[in-house]
Design a protein around this motif. Structure first.
Motif: not given
Length: 502
Positions: A41-47, A63-67, A361-366, A390-393
């Motif tokens: 398994n690979f969960g790309d949302w949580l990484n 919240p601001f880390v780009s993962v 968007c990867g930062i500001y959505i969550s 990512h942070f939204g998980w």
């Protein structure tokens, strides 16, 4: 892993030969990178890469880390980047490794506790997470008991309440104000009464809102447009604009090439005045043409040479709302208004329209969702939303309820969308909301065509597929349609049986 500081004495000033800049000159910093062998398994949302024996993840601690990750031959390279202007100094990444699913979730729970993050693991372990949801747009003190009786009839344990039930905003055109409508003459006292009745019946209430939307008819747009509406592309005036009279064109310094062309999205803001345009010239002098001022009733004003404005971000959903600039205080202001309602007893939230956010968007959505949740007296048991980053998980324990499909397409679309996404979400330890489902009586018109109506076999099909993935569905209940449906008892009996299974 936290980047605490960048030390200038690690680099000789002389090698820059007098250039005046921060030393060292860093735009991005990869604080953590790790190659991990492929697992089942690979969960790309949580990484996270995981199976029954082991789980390894690189997570963002703020919240601001780009993962993100890169797929390689036989392994995945997991990484976390810190970006200047977001979280270069002080940004944190976390390496989590454990022996399988549950020990891994235990470890992530400790991370969330230690770093003060929303409790994504705890919410995923809440017994109510797989319960299907009764959605209403019109519940009020006068009909709350009728709604409760219907929810109990269908075996529902959760009730999601759309913002239109409480507020004067009866469409997206008015989003942002959150003032109470005539059904709630006593304001928060009436909200508390409704929520107390729901809870006394054994149901868990939640709030459905669009936290990033600012409607064209809200107080944020006229007579002066709020300066915190998101400008997605900036332009500088090359000629001043007078205080009165039509202007015909707006001359700008930047090339307007590829500015929006759709007639409902051609909107400019300079200062607090809105303008529309019909076209533009992409050779100097650059200019917008066919300009009309005072759009949406904004007040005409002087705009001096050099004033910076630009094209507003208009939500494609109906093109009747603008978008909150997440780099301003406006989202916090809207969050306070949402909290005034939620703090009377709401326990979960649906953050609709969350894809309408700043880049990246990867930062500001969550972050838009988190800024609302932080204003609540009590963190929601879980939240859902129609987008994820990512942070939204840590905040969203369910996601991506698909918009309503008419009965004739229902089963086909259940397979095409939620059933296809459920196994992907499961790799991120997350259930999917198989909603939203409409309820139409036979003969009602949908987009001008009569429908066969919602039938019990449709809900049986959809809810059984959802239950197979330990997931719920959200059913939209509109009293007018419901009262006209002849198979209502059969529909609700179907849901009740499957809620008993859940």
């Amino acid at each position: 892993f936290t980047l605490e500081r960048l030390v200038s004495d690690t680099v000789s000033e002389k090698q820059y030969r007098g250039w005046n800049m921060d030393v060292p000159p860093v735009a991005e910093f990869r604080v953590l990178q790790l190659p991990v062998k492929n697992r089942r398994n690979f969960g790309d949302w949580l990484n996270v890469a995981w199976d029954d024996r082991a789980a390894v993840a690189v997570l963002g601690g703020t919240p601001f880390v780009s993962v993100d990750h890169e797929e390689r031959w036989g392994f995945i390279s997991l990484h976390a980047d810190l970006v200047k202007g977001l979280s270069l100094v002080g940004g944190t990444a976390v390496l989590v490794a454990a022996a399988g699913r549950e020990p891994f979730l235990d470890a992530v729970d400790r991370v969330e506790t230690d770093l003060g993050l929303p409790r994504g693991v705890r919410s995923r372990r809440d017994a109510r997470l797989n319960a299907s949801i009764y959605w209403t747009e019109d519940i009020c003190p006068a009909n709350v008991d009728e709604h409760i009786a219907l929810a109990k009839k269908g075996g529902f344990r959760m009730m999601l309440i759309y913002y239109t039930a409480f507020t004067k905003a009866q469409s997206w055109k008015m989003m942002g104000d959150y003032s109470f409508n005539a059904n709630y003459p006593n304001g928060v006292k009436d909200v508390r009464f409704v929520l107390d009745r729901i809870k006394a019946a054994g149901l868990t209430p939640g709030f459905h809102t669009l936290q990033t939307f600012i409607g064209h008819q809200s107080g944020y747009c006229a007579p002066e447009a709020d300066h915190r509406l998101l400008i997605k592309r900036h332009f500088t005036l090359a000629k001043p604009l007078p205080a009165t009279g039509e202007v015909g064109e707006i001359v700008v310094e930047q090339n307007p090439l590829d500015a929006p062309q759709h007639p409902k999205t051609r909107i400019l803001r300079f200062g607090t005045e809105l303008f529309t345009y019909e076209g533009y010239e992409t050779e100097r002098p650059y200019r917008f043409t066919g300009v009309k001022r005072g759009h949406l009733g904004t007040t005409a004003k002087v705009h001096p040479l050099g004033e910076i404005g630009g094209v507003l971000e208009v939500s494609e959903a109906g093109a009747v709302s603008f978008v909150v600039d997440q780099e301003t205080s406006l989202q916090d202001e809207i969050a306070e208004k949402i909290a005034r309602i939620c703090d009377e007893g709401m326990e979960f939230c649906y953050f609709d329209g969350s894809e309408d956010a700043n880049q990246p968007c990867g930062i500001y959505i969550s972050l838009s969702q988190y800024r609302v949740a932080k204003r609540l007296k009590k963190m929601p048991v879980f939240t859902e939303g129609c987008a994820r980053s990512h942070f939204g998980w840590h905040l969203q324990s369910g996601a991506n309820a698909f918009d309503v499909f008419r009965p004739e397409l229902f089963k086909e679309k259940i397979v095409e969308y939620p059933l296809a996404e459920a196994p992907m979400m499961a790799q991120d330890f997350t259930r999917l909301d198989f909603g939203w489902w409409g309820l139409w009586p036979k003969g009602e018109k949908i987009d001008g065509e009569q429908t066969i109506g919602t039938q019990p076999d449709m809900w049986e099909y959809g809810t059984s597929k959802a239950a197979a993935w330990d997931s719920p569905a959200t059913v939209q209940i509109v009293l007018r349609r419901l009262r006209a449906h002849r198979r209502l008892d059969d529909l609700f009996a179907t849901m009740r049986r499957w809620e008993d299974v859940r």
